[in-house]
Design an enzyme around this catalytic site. Structure first.
Site, mmCIF file in Angstrom:
data_model
loop_
_atom_site.group_PDB
_atom_site.id
_atom_site.type_symbol
_atom_site.label_atom_id
_atom_site.label_comp_id
_atom_site.label_asym_id
_atom_site.label_seq_id
_atom_site.Cartn_x
_atom_site.Cartn_y
_atom_site.Cartn_z
ATOM 1 N N HIS A 1 55.843 46.135 71.136
ATOM 2 C CA HIS A 1 55.890 45.765 72.559
ATOM 3 C C HIS A 1 55.966 47.009 73.444
ATOM 4 O O HIS A 1 55.430 47.021 74.556
ATOM 5 C CB HIS A 1 57.131 44.907 72.855
ATOM 6 C CG HIS A 1 56.934 43.432 72.652
ATOM 7 N ND1 HIS A 1 56.028 42.695 73.377
ATOM 8 C CD2 HIS A 1 57.561 42.552 71.824
ATOM 9 C CE1 HIS A 1 56.105 41.408 72.996
ATOM 10 N NE2 HIS A 1 57.021 41.305 72.050
ATOM 11 N N HIS B 1 57.769 44.486 65.359
ATOM 12 C CA HIS B 1 57.257 43.645 66.451
ATOM 13 C C HIS B 1 57.746 44.166 67.814
ATOM 14 O O HIS B 1 56.963 44.291 68.763
ATOM 15 C CB HIS B 1 57.728 42.207 66.203
ATOM 16 C CG HIS B 1 57.370 41.226 67.269
ATOM 17 N ND1 HIS B 1 56.520 40.164 67.061
ATOM 18 C CD2 HIS B 1 57.769 41.121 68.578
ATOM 19 C CE1 HIS B 1 56.406 39.473 68.184
ATOM 20 N NE2 HIS B 1 57.156 40.024 69.119
ATOM 21 N N GLU B 2 59.047 44.475 67.887
ATOM 22 C CA GLU B 2 59.609 44.905 69.180
ATOM 23 C C GLU B 2 59.115 46.292 69.563
ATOM 24 O O GLU B 2 58.843 46.563 70.742
ATOM 25 C CB GLU B 2 61.142 44.873 69.147
ATOM 26 C CG GLU B 2 61.762 43.516 68.837
ATOM 27 C CD GLU B 2 61.199 42.361 69.643
ATOM 28 O OE1 GLU B 2 60.771 42.567 70.795
ATOM 29 O OE2 GLU B 2 61.152 41.243 69.109
ATOM 30 N N CYS C 1 56.660 34.967 69.245
ATOM 31 C CA CYS C 1 57.139 35.864 70.298
ATOM 32 C C CYS C 1 57.520 35.020 71.509
ATOM 33 O O CYS C 1 56.801 34.071 71.843
ATOM 34 C CB CYS C 1 56.022 36.827 70.674
ATOM 35 S SG CYS C 1 56.427 37.959 72.005
ATOM 36 N N LEU C 2 58.623 35.376 72.153
ATOM 37 C CA LEU C 2 59.047 34.619 73.339
ATOM 38 C C LEU C 2 58.017 34.722 74.473
ATOM 39 O O LEU C 2 57.995 33.886 75.364
ATOM 40 C CB LEU C 2 60.420 35.093 73.813
ATOM 41 C CG LEU C 2 61.600 34.736 72.887
ATOM 42 C CD1 LEU C 2 62.885 35.394 73.379
ATOM 43 C CD2 LEU C 2 61.775 33.232 72.768
ATOM 44 N N GLN D 1 59.166 42.772 78.167
ATOM 45 C CA GLN D 1 59.070 41.308 78.263
ATOM 46 C C GLN D 1 59.834 40.764 79.459
ATOM 47 O O GLN D 1 59.587 39.636 79.887
ATOM 48 C CB GLN D 1 59.584 40.648 76.980
ATOM 49 C CG GLN D 1 58.696 40.902 75.765
ATOM 50 C CD GLN D 1 59.247 40.213 74.545
ATOM 51 O OE1 GLN D 1 60.068 40.774 73.830
ATOM 52 N NE2 GLN D 1 58.817 38.986 74.300
ATOM 53 N N GLY E 1 64.407 38.684 68.747
ATOM 54 C CA GLY E 1 64.215 40.024 69.283
ATOM 55 C C GLY E 1 63.634 39.936 70.676
ATOM 56 O O GLY E 1 63.032 38.915 71.044
HETATM 57 NI NI NI Z 1 57.648 39.581 71.058
#
Ligand code: NI
Length: 163
Positions: A141, A137-138, A95-96, A51, A46
């Site tokens: 963000h 999660h997204e 998470c990236l 991000q 995701g």
């Molecule tokens: Ni993330």
């Protein structure tokens, strides 16, 4: 399409509230295409617009719950809202934007979202398991919240090595 630079924890952009998407134009489509390519390149499941430095309410999520030998596909959610949720799952999450770190996070097991697609049409989608976790999660963000704030604890280096 292009790979975009992923901002990492500590960057103040990741702590900001994102504004709704109002223009469903070529610029949005390019952003979504780039986000998908960037997510795949990073082996993520995701990615949210903040991000990659864009403070707008857009996310992409890999749907891995495909039956009958179906192929995984990427869902685009614009201005997503969680309208129903149920169940509970507790497990590791990463998470990236927080490379190499994982934490134990409890999330609902089923999440129904209402969102718009890249053309502005509203739809609803129910995610289960990992997909439900990703939706939460997204969408976090978009409120400037990282999983590290939700984690009951972070995994130790030993756990990360599988010891
Ligand atoms: Ni993330």
């Amino acid at each position: 399409m292009a790979i975009r630079k992923i901002l990492e924890k500590g960057d103040p952009t990741l702590e900001k509230h994102c504004r709704p998407v109002t223009n469903f134009n070529e610029r949005l489509h390019t952003l979504l295409d780039d986000m998908k390519e960037t997510m795949v390149k990073g082996n993520g499941v995701g990615l949210a617009a903040p991000q990659v430095g864009v403070l707008r309410r857009a996310v992409v999520v890999l749907e891995t719950n495909v039956e009958d030998e179906g192929e995984e596909f990427i869902i685009e959610l614009i201005n997503p809202e969680i309208i129903e949720q149920s169940g509970e799952q507790t497990g590791p999450e990463g998470c990236l934007s927080v490379p190499g770190e994982y934490g134990i996070v409890t999330r609902p097991d089923f999440v129904k979202v209402r969102a718009q697609n890249r053309n502005g049409d509203t739809f609803e989608y129910t995610g289960e398991g990992l997909t439900a976790r990703c939706f939460c999660h997204e969408i976090d963000h978009l409120e400037g919240v990282l999983f590290t704030q939700r984690a009951e604890r972070m995994l130790t280096p030993e756990e990360l090595r599988g010891e």
